[in-house]
Design a protein around this motif. Structure first.
Motif, PDB file in Angstrom:
ATOM      1  N   LEU A 174       0.827  -1.218   0.000  1.00 33.75           N
ATOM      2  CA  LEU A 174       0.000   0.000   0.000  1.00 33.75           C
ATOM      3  C   LEU A 174       0.859   1.265   0.000  1.00 33.75           C
ATOM      4  CD1 LEU A 174      -2.675  -1.025   2.700  1.00 33.75           C
ATOM      5  CD2 LEU A 174      -2.751  -1.380   0.224  1.00 33.75           C
ATOM      6  N   GLU A 175       2.167   1.131   0.256  1.00 34.31           N
ATOM      7  CA  GLU A 175       3.027   2.321   0.427  1.00 34.31           C
ATOM      8  C   GLU A 175       3.662   2.763  -0.902  1.00 34.31           C
ATOM      9  OE1 GLU A 175       6.874   2.244   1.749  1.00 34.31           O
ATOM     10  OE2 GLU A 175       6.840   4.096   2.879  1.00 34.31           O
ATOM     11  N   ASP A 176       4.938   3.110  -0.853  1.00 31.18           N
ATOM     12  CA  ASP A 176       5.618   3.634  -2.043  1.00 31.18           C
ATOM     13  C   ASP A 176       5.423   2.687  -3.232  1.00 31.18           C
ATOM     14  OD1 ASP A 176       6.378   5.592  -0.309  1.00 31.18           O
ATOM     15  OD2 ASP A 176       8.504   5.092  -0.293  1.00 31.18           O
ATOM     16  N   ALA A 177       5.317   3.278  -4.413  1.00 29.17           N
ATOM     17  CA  ALA A 177       5.013   2.595  -5.680  1.00 29.17           C
ATOM     18  C   ALA A 177       3.501   2.541  -5.938  1.00 29.17           C
ATOM     19  CB  ALA A 177       5.618   1.192  -5.797  1.00 29.17           C
ATOM     20  N   THR A 183       1.098  -7.557   4.352  1.00 31.51           N
ATOM     21  CA  THR A 183       0.882  -6.274   3.695  1.00 31.51           C
ATOM     22  C   THR A 183       1.956  -5.295   4.142  1.00 31.51           C
ATOM     23  OG1 THR A 183      -0.689  -4.477   3.245  1.00 31.51           O
ATOM     24  CG2 THR A 183      -0.656  -5.315   5.480  1.00 31.51           C
ATOM     25  N   ARG A 184       2.228  -4.290   3.287  1.00 30.26           N
ATOM     26  CA  ARG A 184       3.049  -3.153   3.715  1.00 30.26           C
ATOM     27  C   ARG A 184       2.117  -1.960   3.800  1.00 30.26           C
ATOM     28  NH1 ARG A 184       8.347  -0.517   0.671  1.00 30.26           N
ATOM     29  NH2 ARG A 184       6.811   0.104  -0.901  1.00 30.26           N
ATOM     30  N   ILE A 185       1.936  -1.459   5.020  1.00 34.94           N
ATOM     31  CA  ILE A 185       1.067  -0.299   5.226  1.00 34.94           C
ATOM     32  C   ILE A 185       1.830   0.984   4.885  1.00 34.94           C
ATOM     33  CG2 ILE A 185      -0.447  -1.341   6.954  1.00 34.94           C
ATOM     34  CD1 ILE A 185       1.307   0.014   9.135  1.00 34.94           C
ATOM     35  N   PRO A 224       6.891   0.603   7.204  1.00 33.34           N
ATOM     36  CA  PRO A 224       8.034   1.274   6.586  1.00 33.34           C
ATOM     37  C   PRO A 224       8.610   2.389   7.452  1.00 33.34           C
ATOM     38  CG  PRO A 224       5.999   2.039   5.568  1.00 33.34           C
ATOM     39  CD  PRO A 224       5.604   1.018   6.619  1.00 33.34           C
ATOM     40  N   LYS A 225       9.841   2.760   7.140  1.00 33.06           N
ATOM     41  CA  LYS A 225      10.482   3.969   7.693  1.00 33.06           C
ATOM     42  C   LYS A 225      10.443   4.021   9.228  1.00 33.06           C
ATOM     43  CE  LYS A 225       9.549   6.367   3.356  1.00 33.06           C
ATOM     44  NZ  LYS A 225       8.944   5.285   2.567  1.00 33.06           N
ATOM     45  N   VAL A 226      10.656   2.862   9.833  1.00 31.38           N
ATOM     46  CA  VAL A 226      10.640   2.801  11.305  1.00 31.38           C
ATOM     47  C   VAL A 226      11.883   3.504  11.843  1.00 31.38           C
ATOM     48  CG1 VAL A 226      10.814   1.223  13.272  1.00 31.38           C
ATOM     49  CG2 VAL A 226       9.244   0.707  11.390  1.00 31.38           C
ATOM     50  N   LEU A 231      14.187  -1.254   7.547  1.00 31.60           N
ATOM     51  CA  LEU A 231      15.338  -0.487   8.023  1.00 31.60           C
ATOM     52  C   LEU A 231      15.728   0.445   6.885  1.00 31.60           C
ATOM     53  CD1 LEU A 231      17.143  -0.645  10.530  1.00 31.60           C
ATOM     54  CD2 LEU A 231      18.583  -2.254   9.291  1.00 31.60           C
ATOM     55  N   GLU A 232      15.252   1.679   6.961  1.00 36.76           N
ATOM     56  CA  GLU A 232      15.459   2.546   5.795  1.00 36.76           C
ATOM     57  C   GLU A 232      15.642   4.009   6.187  1.00 36.76           C
ATOM     58  OE1 GLU A 232      12.210   2.090   3.027  1.00 36.76           O
ATOM     59  OE2 GLU A 232      10.698   2.139   4.577  1.00 36.76           O
ATOM     60  N   THR A 233      16.040   4.239   7.443  1.00 31.98           N
ATOM     61  CA  THR A 233      16.432   5.586   7.842  1.00 31.98           C
ATOM     62  C   THR A 233      17.694   5.451   8.691  1.00 31.98           C
ATOM     63  OG1 THR A 233      15.260   5.592   9.963  1.00 31.98           O
ATOM     64  CG2 THR A 233      13.990   6.303   8.043  1.00 31.98           C
ATOM     65  N   ALA A 267      16.742   1.918  -0.914  1.00 30.90           N
ATOM     66  CA  ALA A 267      16.421   3.147  -1.652  1.00 30.90           C
ATOM     67  C   ALA A 267      16.178   4.296  -0.678  1.00 30.90           C
ATOM     68  CB  ALA A 267      15.213   2.917  -2.555  1.00 30.90           C
ATOM     69  N   ASP A 268      15.234   4.107   0.244  1.00 31.33           N
ATOM     70  CA  ASP A 268      14.983   5.173   1.222  1.00 31.33           C
ATOM     71  C   ASP A 268      16.192   5.399   2.114  1.00 31.33           C
ATOM     72  OD1 ASP A 268      12.382   6.551   1.189  1.00 31.33           O
ATOM     73  OD2 ASP A 268      11.583   4.524   1.155  1.00 31.33           O
ATOM     74  N   LEU A 269      16.900   4.328   2.437  1.00 29.64           N
ATOM     75  CA  LEU A 269      18.060   4.494   3.324  1.00 29.64           C
ATOM     76  C   LEU A 269      19.142   5.326   2.630  1.00 29.64           C
ATOM     77  CD1 LEU A 269      19.391   3.931   6.011  1.00 29.64           C
ATOM     78  CD2 LEU A 269      20.161   1.722   5.133  1.00 29.64           C
TER      79      LEU A 269
HETATM   80 MG   LIG Z   1      11.228   2.474   1.164  1.00 33.37          MG
END
Ligand SMILES: [Mg+2]
Ligand SMILES: CCC(=O)SCCNC(=O)CCNC(=O)[C@H](O)C(C)(C)COP(=O)(O)OP(=O)(O)OC[C@H]1O[C@@H](n2cnc3c(N)ncnc32)[C@H](O)[C@@H]1OP(=O)(O)O
Ligand SMILES: O=CC(=O)O
Length: 358
Positions: A58-61, A90-92, A121-123, A155-157, A182-184
């Motif tokens: 449900l998130e990015d993309a 699911t990815r919220i 995501p982005k925890v 793990l993306e921050t 990518a986000d990291l």
């Molecule tokens: Mg990401």
């Protein structure tokens, strides 16, 4: 801080008791699909049984204007599809987005009994997991869900990486972590625009030939070796997950057409201790299933060492190599994984069963 005595208590009256141990379910590929994309959604029922995890993203993309369509599509799929042996995740949306509250309050009552894991995501730290943990308990209690839904953090921050241990320890629902390169990369201000994988600029170079005076001769050919940009973070993630009894995964590999480099990246992650990777396109499922399943040669060797080591103590020579208490433990990791996979994959079972240990 939650004390040890409260750690396994449900966070809402009527919520299911948290699990004491995260089940080791095969999850070689976590296959992403957009539940609001009719072509992708139509493929989901036929993918059951061919992939270990199907994840409705449900998130990015997913375009902002399609968030609701994707959520509704996921509810429909969750209600209509029998997932059999395949896990349903699911990815919220991220916790700072305007969509996440509706994601959770819609999904848990509608399909909470089908969802195995929710990827967050982005925890950034334990506080994010605590928030989702309590809300899930309240929603599970209200909906009468009897099996607790597990949480997987991306793990993306940079802050998430710095807080990795507290994230893993934040809740008994924590199932695992995925690297989000990518986000990291963006958050760390790394200078790569690639979605995962290596980079030709990140390399080491063979030493130069030197003249009699010791000065480098610059005209000689010098081999370069491309390095893995993600080695540090994956290794950090593997240690944190092993320490907390949860599972590490490599995330996305965006160069869909470069199946060779995808396989290399997945294999590096497998060798370092990851149990699976994301698949963004059907072509990546096969790669992950291959890479994250121990080879027949490795299983054969591991069984030979275990047989030769008897009670598992002491030291023996096998094919000119020393094996001892530690190497037999390495072999047991390999054999345990092979057994888990053989239980759900008849082709692998046939290959492993055909192994003759001489
Ligand atoms: Mg990401
Ligand atoms: C980077 C940070 C992240 O967050 S990564 C995670 C978020 N990204 C994603 O979830 C991306 C998921 N994948 C996709 O959107 C697509 O695969 C992308 C990469 C856009 C490629 O799609 P497309 O150009 O249609 O590929 P294609 O023509 O080769 O597709 C052939 C048929 O297969 C389908 N397909 C494609 N991807 C999936 C998928 N993930 N799951 C299920 N089906 C998929 C296509 O719809 C296409 O179907 P058809 O043959 O036309 O009926
Ligand atoms: O969500 C994944 C990433 O790489 O970003």
């Amino acid at each position: 801080m939650r004390t040890a005595k409260d750690f396994f208590a449900p966070l809402a009256v009527g919520a299911p008791a948290p699990v004491r141990e995260i089940p080791a379910r095969p999850s070689r590929a976590i296959h992403f699909f957009d539940p609001g994309n009719p072509k992708m959604a139509a493929k989901v029922p036929d993918m059951v049984g061919t992939v270990d995890v199907l994840l409705g993203n449900l998130e990015d993309a997913v375009k902002a204007e399609n968030k609701e369509i994707a959520r509704e599509g996921l509810v429909k799929i969750g209600q209509e599809v029998d997932f059999g042996p395949t896990q349903f995740w699911t990815r919220i949306n991220s916790l700072d987005s305007p969509w996440v509250l509706d994601d959770l309050t819609t999904l848990v009552p509608a399909i909470g009994d089908k969802l195995d894991v929710i990827m967050v995501p982005k925890v950034q730290g334990a506080e994010d997991i605590h928030y989702v943990d309590r809300l899930l308990a309240q929603l599970e209690a209200k909906a009468g869900i009897t099996k607790p839904i597990l949480i997987h953090a991306i793990l993306e921050t940079a802050r998430g990486v710095a807080n990795i241990e507290e994230i893993c320890a934040a809740s008994p629902r924590m199932q695992g972590l995925s690297l989000g390169p990518a986000d990291l990369a963006a958050d760390r201000r790394m200078k790569t625009t690639r979605v995962g994988g290596g980079h030709p600029g990140y390399l080491v170079r063979q030493d130069p030939e030197r003249g009699a005076d010791g000065v480098p001769l610059y005209d000689g050919e010098r081999t370069t070796y491309q390095q893995d940009l993600w080695h540090y973070t994956i290794a950090r993630m593997v240690d944190a997950c092993a320490m907390h009894g949860i599972y590490p995964y490599y995330g996305p590999f965006g160069d869909i057409k470069d199946t060779v480099a995808c396989e290399d990246q997945f294999r590096n992650a497998f060798l370092l201790g990851c149990v699976g990777a994301w698949s963004l396109h059907p072509v990546q499922i096969k790669i992950a299933n291959k890479v994250f399943s121990p080879s027949v040669e490795d299983v054969k060797h591991a069984r030979r060492v275990i047989a030769a080591m008897g009670d598992g103590t002491g030291a023996v020579m096998l094919d000119g190599k020393m094996e001892d208490d530690a190497s037999v433990k390495q072999c047991k990791v390999m054999v345990a994984l092979a057994e888990e996979l053989a239980a759900i994959d008849p082709d692998l079972k046939a290959k492993y069963d055909a192994i003759v240990v001489d």
